[in-house]
Design a protein around this motif. Structure first.
Motif, PDB file in Angstrom:
ATOM      1  N   ASP A 154       0.835  -1.206   0.000  1.00 57.60           N
ATOM      2  CA  ASP A 154       0.000   0.000   0.000  1.00 57.60           C
ATOM      3  C   ASP A 154       0.865   1.250   0.000  1.00 57.60           C
ATOM      4  OD1 ASP A 154      -2.480  -1.287   0.009  1.00 57.60           O
ATOM      5  OD2 ASP A 154      -2.374  -1.617   2.168  1.00 57.60           O
ATOM      6  N   GLN A 155       2.022   1.172   0.680  1.00 59.93           N
ATOM      7  CA  GLN A 155       2.940   2.299   0.694  1.00 59.93           C
ATOM      8  C   GLN A 155       4.348   1.816   1.022  1.00 59.93           C
ATOM      9  OE1 GLN A 155       2.437   5.165   3.790  1.00 59.93           O
ATOM     10  NE2 GLN A 155       2.122   3.658   5.410  1.00 59.93           N
ATOM     11  N   CYS A 156       5.325   2.582   0.572  1.00 58.93           N
ATOM     12  CA  CYS A 156       6.726   2.316   0.889  1.00 58.93           C
ATOM     13  C   CYS A 156       7.170   3.367   1.892  1.00 58.93           C
ATOM     14  CB  CYS A 156       7.586   2.387  -0.370  1.00 58.93           C
ATOM     15  SG  CYS A 156       9.354   2.336  -0.036  1.00 58.93           S
ATOM     16  N   ILE A 157       7.608   2.950   3.076  1.00 65.44           N
ATOM     17  CA  ILE A 157       7.861   3.925   4.139  1.00 65.44           C
ATOM     18  C   ILE A 157       9.203   4.635   4.009  1.00 65.44           C
ATOM     19  CG2 ILE A 157       6.319   2.797   5.765  1.00 65.44           C
ATOM     20  CD1 ILE A 157       8.791   1.700   7.198  1.00 65.44           C
ATOM     21  N   ILE A 158      10.057   4.212   3.072  1.00 59.41           N
ATOM     22  CA  ILE A 158      11.258   5.023   2.838  1.00 59.41           C
ATOM     23  C   ILE A 158      11.021   6.050   1.726  1.00 59.41           C
ATOM     24  CG2 ILE A 158      12.854   3.279   3.731  1.00 59.41           C
ATOM     25  CD1 ILE A 158      13.679   2.711   0.834  1.00 59.41           C
ATOM     26  N   SER A 159       9.816   6.031   1.143  1.00 54.03           N
ATOM     27  CA  SER A 159       9.383   7.080   0.211  1.00 54.03           C
ATOM     28  C   SER A 159       8.482   8.056   0.966  1.00 54.03           C
ATOM     29  CB  SER A 159       8.620   6.482  -0.963  1.00 54.03           C
ATOM     30  OG  SER A 159       9.413   5.531  -1.645  1.00 54.03           O
ATOM     31  N   ASP A 160       8.288   9.248   0.413  1.00 58.22           N
ATOM     32  CA  ASP A 160       7.481  10.238   1.120  1.00 58.22           C
ATOM     33  C   ASP A 160       5.991   9.989   0.892  1.00 58.22           C
ATOM     34  OD1 ASP A 160       6.563  12.830  -0.906  1.00 58.22           O
ATOM     35  OD2 ASP A 160       7.850  11.261  -1.670  1.00 58.22           O
ATOM     36  N   ASP A 161       5.164  10.606   1.706  1.00 49.85           N
ATOM     37  CA  ASP A 161       3.716  10.361   1.684  1.00 49.85           C
ATOM     38  C   ASP A 161       3.080  10.753   0.359  1.00 49.85           C
ATOM     39  OD1 ASP A 161       3.824   9.379   4.250  1.00 49.85           O
ATOM     40  OD2 ASP A 161       3.228  11.264   5.202  1.00 49.85           O
ATOM     41  N   VAL A 162       3.507  11.887  -0.210  1.00 46.27           N
ATOM     42  CA  VAL A 162       2.892  12.349  -1.469  1.00 46.27           C
ATOM     43  C   VAL A 162       3.166  11.349  -2.586  1.00 46.27           C
ATOM     44  CG1 VAL A 162       2.854  14.166  -3.216  1.00 46.27           C
ATOM     45  CG2 VAL A 162       2.992  14.767  -0.792  1.00 46.27           C
ATOM     46  N   THR A 163       4.402  10.858  -2.676  1.00 42.76           N
ATOM     47  CA  THR A 163       4.739   9.842  -3.686  1.00 42.76           C
ATOM     48  C   THR A 163       3.846   8.616  -3.529  1.00 42.76           C
ATOM     49  OG1 THR A 163       7.036  10.567  -3.918  1.00 42.76           O
ATOM     50  CG2 THR A 163       6.547   8.268  -4.487  1.00 42.76           C
ATOM     51  N   ASN A 164       3.673   8.145  -2.305  1.00 43.13           N
ATOM     52  CA  ASN A 164       2.811   6.985  -2.051  1.00 43.13           C
ATOM     53  C   ASN A 164       1.370   7.272  -2.458  1.00 43.13           C
ATOM     54  OD1 ASN A 164       4.463   4.831  -0.861  1.00 43.13           O
ATOM     55  ND2 ASN A 164       4.879   6.295   0.766  1.00 43.13           N
ATOM     56  N   ASP A 165       0.910   8.485  -2.185  1.00 42.16           N
ATOM     57  CA  ASP A 165      -0.477   8.846  -2.547  1.00 42.16           C
ATOM     58  C   ASP A 165      -0.657   8.889  -4.067  1.00 42.16           C
ATOM     59  OD1 ASP A 165      -1.112   9.037   0.115  1.00 42.16           O
ATOM     60  OD2 ASP A 165      -0.995  11.231   0.195  1.00 42.16           O
ATOM     61  N   ILE A 166       0.346   9.407  -4.776  1.00 42.66           N
ATOM     62  CA  ILE A 166       0.252   9.474  -6.242  1.00 42.66           C
ATOM     63  C   ILE A 166       0.186   8.067  -6.834  1.00 42.66           C
ATOM     64  CG2 ILE A 166       1.485  10.111  -8.353  1.00 42.66           C
ATOM     65  CD1 ILE A 166       2.601  12.546  -6.804  1.00 42.66           C
ATOM     66  N   ILE A 167       1.035   7.180  -6.346  1.00 42.86           N
ATOM     67  CA  ILE A 167       1.048   5.799  -6.864  1.00 42.86           C
ATOM     68  C   ILE A 167      -0.279   5.104  -6.564  1.00 42.86           C
ATOM     69  CG2 ILE A 167       2.155   3.542  -6.652  1.00 42.86           C
ATOM     70  CD1 ILE A 167       4.774   5.099  -6.048  1.00 42.86           C
ATOM     71  N   TYR A 168      -0.792   5.284  -5.356  1.00 39.15           N
ATOM     72  CA  TYR A 168      -2.077   4.695  -4.987  1.00 39.15           C
ATOM     73  C   TYR A 168      -3.192   5.213  -5.912  1.00 39.15           C
ATOM     74  CZ  TYR A 168      -6.267   3.694  -2.208  1.00 39.15           C
ATOM     75  OH  TYR A 168      -7.503   3.266  -1.789  1.00 39.15           O
ATOM     76  N   TYR A 169      -3.161   6.499  -6.212  1.00 40.70           N
ATOM     77  CA  TYR A 169      -4.167   7.126  -7.074  1.00 40.70           C
ATOM     78  C   TYR A 169      -4.084   6.556  -8.484  1.00 40.70           C
ATOM     79  CZ  TYR A 169      -7.182  10.958  -8.658  1.00 40.70           C
ATOM     80  OH  TYR A 169      -8.219  11.695  -9.160  1.00 40.70           O
TER      81      TYR A 169
END
Length: 445
Positions: A154-169
């Protein structure tokens, strides 16, 4: 000793990769994931003449340095290696890795590791592959250790939150619109991967990797409405049957062709192809350490080999009389020239060509006081090193992302009249095995 057999062992120490070390039947055994001082049961996975590898079956007496990994996918994902230990232990292992690899060099001043202030959320570049699960839903994640199977996340914690949100979107969009995902085995499908870059100035670039041109205008519209920080969106077309992610053809779908990075108060244009360290804060500290070791003066003339977009070159320029940046990739040199203009620097000159050829021309033209090089993981070509040796450049500052090839090159340089004086490890890749190194070598009389 035999493969598959389980032994009860005491972990005596760490090797250079952070594996636990023990002895079974007088043979050295590396136990992946074990910590020094632990008692574990270990299963032999493979055996070599002088050593063997084992996996943990059970931890009987845990170390006080063991911690619960911050990432729920850590056990399976191949992205990180050291989340099961306290960060202080990771840094100790990385310091030891440098010292052990450089053990043959005499009288080297080893500086303490420049540890990271932030060990999570630091990556400014992420390459995220996509696949389809058994329910035919689109998933994304990183490859499982020692395999090419994607571990869904769902997310990679060594990446930032915005990057994770963009990929999820993006993943939601792909599922809703039933976009065909590329299959490596059949070489069919459209959507391969996403690359996201961002800078300290909070500008984001999205690169969609697909097998052929396609109308992604709806996705682009949704992304820029949802994420105001996205300043650039590209389509990269890669039709090849290959594990190489990016193809040669780029198409700008939205916004600016570049985003702007700030490194030690200098501005840099970042394109999809630009090389940029993945950890901005530690990159600044690495460059500052390299500049400190070089002890630059305003009467010096310096070469920056493998200069890329000029991120080190332009920081050198402020401190010296003249600096030459050399790079064989034409697009990188054009990028560097634009960055020179962006920073109003006039005492830098960028040259496109093979470093070993261009160095000779420069040394024959004027006295060169020092040379920086930051080569790829494979290290320097011998022809390049021979040229540096032949030209008798007094001082070398070697920045390396691979301590083994750095030591190999430094050995060759020492055999030909140079001496390794100082070395500093820098943790650019927290929670992984990798460690960056910067060394100072001087020409012996």
């Amino acid at each position: 000793m035999e493969i598959g057999r389980v032994y009860k062992v005491l972990i005596e120490d760490y090797d250079m990769n952070g594996y636990g070390v023990c002895h079974i039947e007088s043979k050295v055994v590396f136990v992946i994931g074990a910590l020094k001082g632990e008692t574990v049961t270990a299963k032999i996975e493979n055996i070599h003449k002088k050593y063997a590898f084992a996996s943990i079956q059970d931890i009987l007496i845990p170390s006080s340095d063991r911690q619960v990994p911050e990432c729920p996918y850590y056990e399976y994902c191949g992205g990180c290696d050291m989340m099961h230990m306290k960060y202080e232990v990771e840094c100790m292992i990385k310091e030891g890795k440098l010292k052990q690899t450089f053990r043959k060099f005499k009288d080297v001043l080893f500086h303490p590791i420049i540890s990271a202030r932030k060990t999570l959320g630091y990556r400014n570049k992420v390459m995220m592959p996509f696949a389809v699960d058994l329910d035919l839903d689109t998933i994304y994640g990183f490859f499982e250790k020692k395999s090419h199977r994607i571990v869904p996340i769902d997310q990679c914690i060594i990446s930032d939150d915005v990057t994770n949100d963009i990929i999820y979107y993006i993943n939601r969009f792909l599922n809703i619109f039933h976009v065909k995902i590329y299959d490596e085995d059949t070489h069919k499908g459209l959507f391969r991967e996403v690359m996201i870059r961002h800078t300290a100035t909070n500008e984001y670039m999205v690169v969609i990797v697909a097998t052929h041109d396609y109308d992604f205008s709806v996705l682009v519209k949704y992304l820029v409405e949802e994420f105001k920080c996205i300043k650039s969106i590209y389509l990269n077309i890669n039709p090849e049957k290959t594990n190489v992610v990016l193809g040669n053809k780029y198409k700008l779908l939205y916004g600016n062709p570049v985003i702007i990075e700030d490194i030690l108060t200098h501005k840099f244009q970042v394109s999809p192809q630009s090389f940029m360290q993945v950890n901005h804060d530690q990159c600044e500290r690495l460059y500052a350490e390299a500049l400190r070791l070089a002890d630059l003066r305003n009467d010096m003339i310096v070469i920056d080999a493998y200069c890329g977009m000029g991120s080190i070159t332009l920081n050198i320029a402020r401190r010296v009389k003249k600096v030459y940046g050399i790079e064989i990739v034409p697009s990188a040199i054009e990028n560097a020239k634009e960055n020179m203009k962006l920073n109003n620097i006039s005492n830098a000159e960028f040259i496109c060509g093979a470093c070993e050829d261009e160095i000779i021309k420069l040394v024959n033209k004027e006295k060169i006081d020092a040379i920086f090089f930051d080569p790829p993981r494979k290290g320097c070509d011998q022809k390049f090193l021979d040229t540096v040796i032949q030209m008798k450049i007094p001082q070398i500052i070697y920045i390396s992302c691979n301590v083994a090839t750095c030591a190999r090159d430094c050995t060759y340089l020492e055999e030909n009249g140079y001496k390794v004086m100082e070395a500093t490890p820098v943790d650019l890749f927290s929670r992984t095995l990798h460690v960056e190194t910067v060394c100072l070598l001087t020409k012996e009389n």
